[in-house]
Enzyme design. Structure first.
Site, PDB file in Angstrom:
ATOM      1  N   ASP A  81      18.159   8.413  -8.469  1.00 46.56           N
ATOM      2  CA  ASP A  81      19.599   8.690  -8.470  1.00 46.56           C
ATOM      3  C   ASP A  81      20.204   8.841  -7.077  1.00 46.56           C
ATOM      4  OD1 ASP A  81      19.678   8.555 -11.196  1.00 46.56           O
ATOM      5  OD2 ASP A  81      19.822  10.721 -11.532  1.00 46.56           O
TER       6      ASP A  81
ATOM      7  N   HIS B 148       0.813  -1.214   0.000  1.00 43.75           N
ATOM      8  CA  HIS B 148       0.000   0.000   0.000  1.00 43.75           C
ATOM      9  C   HIS B 148       0.847   1.266   0.000  1.00 43.75           C
ATOM     10  CE1 HIS B 148      -3.240   2.739   1.759  1.00 43.75           C
ATOM     11  NE2 HIS B 148      -3.791   2.228   0.679  1.00 43.75           N
TER      12      HIS B 148
ATOM     13  N   HIS C  83      -8.377  11.659   0.459  1.00 41.06           N
ATOM     14  CA  HIS C  83      -7.529  10.472   0.461  1.00 41.06           C
ATOM     15  C   HIS C  83      -6.293  10.678   1.347  1.00 41.06           C
ATOM     16  CE1 HIS C  83      -5.016   7.212  -1.502  1.00 41.06           C
ATOM     17  NE2 HIS C  83      -6.163   6.603  -1.338  1.00 41.06           N
TER      18      HIS C  83
ATOM     19  N   ASP D  84       1.017  19.650  18.051  1.00 35.26           N
ATOM     20  CA  ASP D  84       1.738  20.715  18.767  1.00 35.26           C
ATOM     21  C   ASP D  84       2.583  21.591  17.852  1.00 35.26           C
ATOM     22  OD1 ASP D  84       0.591  20.003  21.134  1.00 35.26           O
ATOM     23  OD2 ASP D  84       2.384  19.095  22.006  1.00 35.26           O
TER      24      ASP D  84
ATOM     25  N   LYS E 214      -3.649  11.091   4.497  1.00 37.30           N
ATOM     26  CA  LYS E 214      -3.281  10.307   5.690  1.00 37.30           C
ATOM     27  C   LYS E 214      -2.144  11.053   6.379  1.00 37.30           C
ATOM     28  CE  LYS E 214      -3.029   7.664   2.313  1.00 37.30           C
ATOM     29  NZ  LYS E 214      -4.140   8.023   1.427  1.00 37.30           N
TER      30      LYS E 214
ATOM     31  N   LYS F  39       3.543   4.237  -1.178  1.00 39.17           N
ATOM     32  CA  LYS F  39       3.778   4.983  -2.414  1.00 39.17           C
ATOM     33  C   LYS F  39       5.115   5.697  -2.293  1.00 39.17           C
ATOM     34  CE  LYS F  39      -0.861   4.589  -1.924  1.00 39.17           C
ATOM     35  NZ  LYS F  39      -1.612   4.281  -0.691  1.00 39.17           N
TER      36      LYS F  39
END
Length: 386
Positions: free
Chosen positions: A120, A113, A293, A300, A295, A115
């Site tokens: 380089d 899941h 979508h 603080d 996350k 990404k």
């Protein structure tokens, strides 16, 4: 395992695909040695084809290009995009392609899941954005709203190490010797900025709880405010208690969630938690403008995280995930302002008594959904300790 924070990074927050994909494609176009990309989804749409073209062009000019996608999230990749990529010289593989319909087994739910992209040994990208067009949101109002981070500096080392380790695991599982890691860019550990960050993964061996523990440690230490956004939100008991305890000691706790229904069962199961969360003094906003979508979290005004991990059983108990955790007030404030703007322009705060206002059949439906999800999680071998 405790997060290992590295200083000397330059981190750039990217808001959704409109900012992310031009940066990703520009980095691929400038690659001279190697490109390594992982994605849960790699869609055959305008954005997917643009990324695929950049990868193919890089391979044709002699760059080593590796692509790893999930066998469930990118179900059509093998037929629609992989052949042309391989023909151009791209090393493309599929993580757990053996999907059997209607078989609820633990190993089949362990998906890739995360990404990630590294170019380089100098630039990396970490976040929650799949290779898919922001406007490609079936049954949802576009555009897709998400985040990624462009990374330069010492944090490249653990990112590239994680990618190489998983690549070798997949090679071993497939008995594939053709794509062995025979050439790779030296990682550039030079100081690029002044920001401190850690790279965390979640797997089913050594790093089962790393991302969750980072969240809990920051929540437990919070003194002023917690702002958390999650596309799918179904935390376990320990996570819920941490949020409730923070609110009890007068920390301002705000949660931004998806207000539109994508997966009905999970949506109703999440709403079953609203009563206790609101009753504890936690403010809940539902994003209605488009397809949330994201996350991410800010705590603080100096701690922040961006990544692929939702606060739900799939991300915290089953899938391979990757998050970046940042300790930097400038980065945290940039993310916070972006979330504040999203809530102002596209979210609705739920009233404290919203759960009580629901008729009893609706409340029953949500509690049944919640308990059904718990049962399903238990069937695949988890949930007993959550």
């Amino acid at each position: 395992m405790a997060a290992k924070f590295l200083s000397g990074n330059r981190l750039t927050l990217l808001n959704s695909g409109a900012e992310y994909f031009p940066e990703l494609i520009r980095a691929i176009d400038g690659a001279q040695r190697d490109v390594h990309l992982e994605s849960y989804i790699f869609e055959d749409d305008a954005t997917g084809r643009a990324v695929a073209e950049a990868l193919s062009n890089a391979a044709r000019r002699g760059v080593t290009v590796r692509v790893l996608v999930d066998g469930f999230g990118a179900r059509e990749f093998a037929d629609r995009l992989q052949p042309a990529l391989v023909e151009a010289g791209v090393q493309a593989m599929i993580y757990r392609p053996d999907i059997a319909r209607f078989q609820l087994r633990r190993h089949r739910l362990r998906r890739l899941h995360r990404k990630l992209a590294a170019i380089d040994g100098e630039i990396a990208f970490v976040g929650g954005i799949n290779v898919i067009d922001d406007l490609n949101t079936p049954y949802q109002i576009p555009p897709r709203y998400d985040y990624a981070v462009r990374v330069e500096g010492p944090l490249l080392t653990p990112i590239q190490h994680a990618q190489h380790r998983l690549w070798e695991i997949v090679l071993w599982a497939k008995l594939n010797r053709r794509y062995r890691l025979t050439r790779s860019s030296p990682i550039d550990p030079e100081v690029r900025g002044e920001q401190t960050a850690a790279f965390l993964v979640r797997d089913n061996i050594l790093h089962r709880r790393d991302i969750e523990e980072a969240y809990l440690e920051a929540i437990d230490a919070a003194q002023e405010d917690i702002l958390l956004a999650s596309a799918y939100f179904l935390p376990g008991r320990r996570f819920r208690k941490a949020l409730q305890s923070a609110a009890k000691r007068r920390v301002r706790v705000v949660i931004l969630l998806q207000g539109r229904i994508e997966y009905r069962l999970l949506h109703y199961a999440t709403q079953a938690l609203y009563g206790r969360l609101l009753g504890a003094g936690i403010r809940i906003f539902e994003y209605r403008r488009s397809f949330l979508h994201a996350k991410v979290a800010v705590i603080d005004r100096h701690w922040a995280t961006v990544g692929s991990s939702n606060i739900d059983p799939f991300s915290l108990l089953l899938a391979r995930e990757a998050n970046i955790v940042v300790k930097d007030p400038v980065f945290a404030e940039t993310l916070r302002q972006s979330l504040d703007q999203a809530m102002l322009n596209g979210a609705r705060e739920l009233p404290v008594d919203s759960w009580k206002r629901l008729p009893w059949p609706s409340r029953l439906l949500r509690w049944v959904s919640y308990n059904l999800v718990r049962v399903l999680v238990g069937i695949v071998g988890y949930g007993g300790k959550r």
